[in-house]
Design an enzyme around this catalytic site. Structure first.
Site, PDB file in Angstrom:
ATOM      1  N   SER A 143       0.849  -1.160  -0.092  1.00  9.01           N
ATOM      2  CA  SER A 143      -0.061  -0.034   0.080  1.00  9.01           C
ATOM      3  C   SER A 143       0.802   1.067   0.075  1.00  9.01           C
ATOM      4  CB  SER A 143      -0.830  -0.030   0.945  1.00  9.01           C
ATOM      5  OG  SER A 143      -1.784   1.112   1.202  1.00  9.01           O
ATOM      6  N   TYR A 157      -4.286   7.096  -7.236  1.00 12.43           N
ATOM      7  CA  TYR A 157      -3.454   6.253  -6.580  1.00 12.43           C
ATOM      8  C   TYR A 157      -3.904   6.185  -4.917  1.00 12.43           C
ATOM      9  CZ  TYR A 157       1.343   5.300  -4.635  1.00 12.43           C
ATOM     10  OH  TYR A 157       2.168   4.535  -3.822  1.00 12.43           O
ATOM     11  N   LYS A 161      -4.572   2.563  -3.192  1.00  9.99           N
ATOM     12  CA  LYS A 161      -3.835   2.252  -1.872  1.00  9.99           C
ATOM     13  C   LYS A 161      -4.888   1.959  -0.784  1.00  9.99           C
ATOM     14  CE  LYS A 161       0.095   1.807  -3.827  1.00  9.99           C
ATOM     15  NZ  LYS A 161       0.442   0.384  -4.180  1.00  9.99           N
TER      16      LYS A 161
END
Ligand code: NAD
Length: 262
Positions: A143, A157, A161
């Site tokens: 992550s 993004y 994550k």
């Protein structure tokens, strides 16, 4: 920096995705250093080929983790080489685009999610039957600090994550009864070319100098520094070793105690 002690991983069978550079390569090398047998995949054939000279002990497959058929071929290679698997490191991930949400290219959004989270699913679903046969099985999912904090201008993004952490915690509960540990690792800013391009993109999007963005980034960490790829690799080796035998379902920051991303 080399690992100082025995991690009891001699002969462990390890797959690291996106292992031709960055955190993936540092992780592959750290496992090899403690005696594990390591296979890496990467979408970059040139970087993968170069490992034949620099890291000849690593097994190598070309693979795009976003492509299910490509991942199926990867696992054929892994089973052919090892006959099983003890550790999956779901490392592949891209930075994705930097822009305000309303002007993001939808295809860039989809590609970021396809690699960063769906790619982990593609690998996990084929690894699980193999890991069930192992006596020391674990999965490490990469992550990010962006999986713990909001990250404006990087919504694809950050979304991917945060998704990694939900995937990790749920999978840990599914697989715990089979003795398989599943943890997420949340690196902060890793010094190196990748973060420099992230800094450059963010500076351009905000109309400020790259040095401004870099200083802000470093000052968000209590330890006032970026981390190294080896810091992340060593945490992953620890969690995969018998020393981490009772650690599962966590999202471990390796980030110098980062307090926020903005
Ligand atoms: P990187 O940009 O250095 O890339 C590593 C490798 O990923 C490259 O060799 C590239 O060819 C490969 N790759 C890209 N797309 C792929 C795909 N579809 N299939 C297979 N391989 C692919 O990455 P990194 O900085 O080492 O990051 C590794 C992981 O750590 C990522 O998941 C990233 O999001 C995460 N992370 C990195 C940082 C950082 O500052 N570097 C911080 C937090 C989290």
């Amino acid at each position: 920096m080399s690992l100082p002690m025995s991690f009891d991983l001699e002969g462990a069978r390890v797959l690291v995705t996106a292992g031709a550079s960055g955190i993936g390569l540092a992780t592959a090398r750290a496992f090899a250093q403690v005696g594990a047998r390591v296979h890496v995949c990467d979408v970059d054939e040139v970087a993968l080929h170069a490992l034949g000279t620099s890291d000849a002990t690593l097994g190598r497959s070309t693979c795009d983790v976003a492509d299910r058929a490509s991942v199926a071929r990867l696992f054929q290679d892994v089973v052919g080489a090892f006959g099983g698997l003890d550790v999956l490191v779901n490392n592949a991930g891209i930075a994705g685009p930097t822009a305000r949400c309303e002007v993001l290219d939808p295809e860039a959004w989809e590609r970021t999610l396809a690699i960063n989270i769906t790619g982990q699913f593609h690998c996990a679903r084929l690894a699980i039957p193999l890991l069930r046969q192992s006596r020391n099985a674990s999965i490490a999912n990469l992550s990010s600090a962006a999986g713990r904090f909001g990250f404006p201008l990087r919504t694809p993004y950050a979304a991917s994550k945060w998704a990694v952490i939900g995937f990790t915690k749920s999978l840990s509960m599914e697989l715990g009864p089979d003795g398989i540990r599943v943890n997420a690792i949340c690196p902060g800013s890793v010094a190196g070319p990748r973060i420099e391009s992230v800094i450059a993109n963010k500076a351009a999007a905000r109309g400020v100098a790259p040095g401004v963005v870099r200083d802000e980034m470093v000052n968000k960490a209590s330890l006032r520094r970026m981390i190294t790829a080896e810091d992340v690799a060593h945490a992953i080796v620890f969690l995969a070793s018998p020393l981490g035998a009772n650690i599962s379902g966590h999202a471990l920051p390796v980030d110098g105690d980062t307090q926020s991303l903005v």
